[in-house]
Write a protein that holds these residues in place. Sequence first.
Motif, PDB file in Angstrom:
ATOM      1  N   ILE A  43      28.125  35.429  36.606  1.00  0.00           N
ATOM      2  CA  ILE A  43      27.672  36.093  35.391  1.00  0.00           C
ATOM      3  C   ILE A  43      26.535  35.262  34.800  1.00  0.00           C
ATOM      4  CG2 ILE A  43      28.364  37.196  33.244  1.00  0.00           C
ATOM      5  CD1 ILE A  43      29.856  38.103  35.836  1.00  0.00           C
ATOM      6  N   ALA A  44      25.315  35.758  34.985  1.00  0.00           N
ATOM      7  CA  ALA A  44      24.138  35.014  34.530  1.00  0.00           C
ATOM      8  C   ALA A  44      23.863  35.235  33.052  1.00  0.00           C
ATOM      9  CB  ALA A  44      22.920  35.420  35.356  1.00  0.00           C
ATOM     10  N   ASP A  45      24.105  36.456  32.565  1.00  0.00           N
ATOM     11  CA  ASP A  45      23.885  36.779  31.155  1.00  0.00           C
ATOM     12  C   ASP A  45      24.899  37.830  30.719  1.00  0.00           C
ATOM     13  OD1 ASP A  45      21.320  35.304  30.596  1.00  0.00           O
ATOM     14  OD2 ASP A  45      20.600  36.624  32.195  1.00  0.00           O
ATOM     15  N   GLY A  46      25.286  37.757  29.453  1.00  0.00           N
ATOM     16  CA  GLY A  46      26.145  38.789  28.894  1.00  0.00           C
ATOM     17  C   GLY A  46      27.589  38.681  29.323  1.00  0.00           C
ATOM     18  N   ALA A  47      28.274  39.823  29.330  1.00  0.00           N
ATOM     19  CA  ALA A  47      29.696  39.859  29.652  1.00  0.00           C
ATOM     20  C   ALA A  47      30.042  41.185  30.301  1.00  0.00           C
ATOM     21  CB  ALA A  47      30.537  39.662  28.394  1.00  0.00           C
ATOM     22  N   CYS A  48      31.055  41.162  31.163  1.00  0.00           N
ATOM     23  CA  CYS A  48      31.557  42.394  31.783  1.00  0.00           C
ATOM     24  C   CYS A  48      33.020  42.166  32.141  1.00  0.00           C
ATOM     25  CB  CYS A  48      30.721  42.774  33.001  1.00  0.00           C
ATOM     26  SG  CYS A  48      30.743  41.566  34.350  1.00  0.00           S
ATOM     27  N   TRP A  49      33.592  43.105  32.873  1.00  0.00           N
ATOM     28  CA  TRP A  49      35.002  43.027  33.250  1.00  0.00           C
ATOM     29  C   TRP A  49      35.131  43.237  34.753  1.00  0.00           C
ATOM     30  CZ3 TRP A  49      38.960  42.469  29.475  1.00  0.00           C
ATOM     31  CH2 TRP A  49      38.488  42.478  28.149  1.00  0.00           C
ATOM     32  N   LEU A  50      36.138  42.583  35.327  1.00  0.00           N
ATOM     33  CA  LEU A  50      36.460  42.753  36.750  1.00  0.00           C
ATOM     34  C   LEU A  50      37.887  43.235  36.871  1.00  0.00           C
ATOM     35  CD1 LEU A  50      35.564  40.745  39.838  1.00  0.00           C
ATOM     36  CD2 LEU A  50      38.000  41.011  39.338  1.00  0.00           C
ATOM     37  N   GLN A  51      38.088  44.190  37.779  1.00  0.00           N
ATOM     38  CA  GLN A  51      39.420  44.762  37.963  1.00  0.00           C
ATOM     39  C   GLN A  51      39.665  45.046  39.433  1.00  0.00           C
ATOM     40  OE1 GLN A  51      40.775  47.871  35.182  1.00  0.00           O
ATOM     41  NE2 GLN A  51      41.143  49.153  36.982  1.00  0.00           N
ATOM     42  N   THR A  52      40.894  44.748  39.893  1.00  0.00           N
ATOM     43  CA  THR A  52      41.322  45.139  41.238  1.00  0.00           C
ATOM     44  C   THR A  52      42.558  46.013  41.094  1.00  0.00           C
ATOM     45  OG1 THR A  52      42.888  43.323  41.634  1.00  0.00           O
ATOM     46  CG2 THR A  52      40.548  42.880  42.081  1.00  0.00           C
ATOM     47  N   GLU A  53      42.991  46.549  42.216  1.00  0.00           N
ATOM     48  CA  GLU A  53      44.164  47.435  42.187  1.00  0.00           C
ATOM     49  C   GLU A  53      45.411  46.698  41.719  1.00  0.00           C
ATOM     50  OE1 GLU A  53      46.649  50.381  45.251  1.00  0.00           O
ATOM     51  OE2 GLU A  53      44.914  49.237  45.947  1.00  0.00           O
ATOM     52  N   ASN A  54      45.492  45.397  42.000  1.00  0.00           N
ATOM     53  CA  ASN A  54      46.715  44.634  41.723  1.00  0.00           C
ATOM     54  C   ASN A  54      46.643  43.768  40.478  1.00  0.00           C
ATOM     55  OD1 ASN A  54      47.870  45.629  44.156  1.00  0.00           O
ATOM     56  ND2 ASN A  54      46.748  44.069  45.311  1.00  0.00           N
ATOM     57  N   MET A  55      45.579  43.904  39.677  1.00  0.00           N
ATOM     58  CA  MET A  55      45.481  43.056  38.497  1.00  0.00           C
ATOM     59  C   MET A  55      44.832  43.811  37.349  1.00  0.00           C
ATOM     60  SD  MET A  55      42.341  40.510  39.607  1.00  0.00           S
ATOM     61  CE  MET A  55      41.838  40.059  37.959  1.00  0.00           C
ATOM     62  N   ALA A  56      45.202  43.408  36.146  1.00  0.00           N
ATOM     63  CA  ALA A  56      44.603  43.988  34.958  1.00  0.00           C
ATOM     64  C   ALA A  56      43.164  43.485  34.838  1.00  0.00           C
ATOM     65  CB  ALA A  56      45.408  43.594  33.717  1.00  0.00           C
ATOM     66  N   PRO A  57      42.317  44.205  34.100  1.00  0.00           N
ATOM     67  CA  PRO A  57      40.923  43.761  33.937  1.00  0.00           C
ATOM     68  C   PRO A  57      40.851  42.368  33.316  1.00  0.00           C
ATOM     69  CG  PRO A  57      41.204  46.015  33.144  1.00  0.00           C
ATOM     70  CD  PRO A  57      42.580  45.481  33.407  1.00  0.00           C
ATOM     71  N   ILE A  58      39.938  41.544  33.833  1.00  0.00           N
ATOM     72  CA  ILE A  58      39.693  40.238  33.223  1.00  0.00           C
ATOM     73  C   ILE A  58      38.245  40.196  32.758  1.00  0.00           C
ATOM     74  CG2 ILE A  58      41.450  39.002  34.556  1.00  0.00           C
ATOM     75  CD1 ILE A  58      39.233  37.991  36.387  1.00  0.00           C
TER      76      ILE A  58
END
Length: 311
Positions: A43-58
Amino acid sequence: MDVLADVLATTGFTGALLAQLHSNGSQWGCDLDKGGIAGFHLIADGACWLQTENMAPIQLVSGDVVLLPRGTPHQLLGSPGAETRPYSDIEAENPPGRTGVVDMGGDGPPVRVVCGKFQYATSTDRHPVLSALPEVVHVPGMAADPQLQSVVRFLAAEATNSLPGSRAVATRLTEVLFILTVRNWLERVGDADSGPSWLTALRDPDIGAALSLMHEQPQEDWTVESLARTVAMSRPTFARRFKSTVGASPLAYLSRVRLEQAARQLRDTNDALGIIARNVGYASEYAFSRAFTRELGVPPSRYRRTANVDA
């Protein structure tokens, strides 16, 4: 010997940049499925979310690094619940071109994510480092060591630099990024969270020393007794502790080291099979060929021809 460095070199491990995702908003999302190819997001700038089938968004913020060692299908989102589209569709509509930037559109705070992948020429389907890591390794930027954050900032800058050689610099930095991220993970992970593996066993001074000897001198006629003696342990204690920390017996691990190093020599040299056999600790070319074929499914000579064709 530096065991991690030796494993990465032996397996032909390299990094590569793929693209940069850029957005000016939060209502975006893309599905990424690279078919099991290991990769990373920075993550070079800003913010976002990552999600997989087996985990809640981080949530990921500027300076964070995420490794996906097994190429787990996942989603990058501007905000939780945002509608997603396949990355291939987004890229087709917004080709990265020379800049390598895929524009996600939007009207809001800027977000920039540098994406890359890892490749290897190991002789097995499972890379010894990647398979020892969890599906997702998240290193928060604020919690990372100064060395890692320096590389993060450097790579993020070079990824958008138009100076001569910037792409080559950024590509080399992907490999440094991987090693520092793994090192950071090793410092933070607990035994209960990781399970036995040679990678986490490097934290054990005695077992780590034995691993180093095997990698440095695979041609030696090692036995469980001789390995135990070099680290000043009794044979039963050494064998039990090695198995519990590494997840394999000492001689089974030694066999894997020998065959991986043999595979590297088959790929990278023109040495005769008999020479390679002696280099990695086999008494005869016949014994080496049997072991290689049994473990890898193909004879050494065929492996060499296939590796040269693929190269």
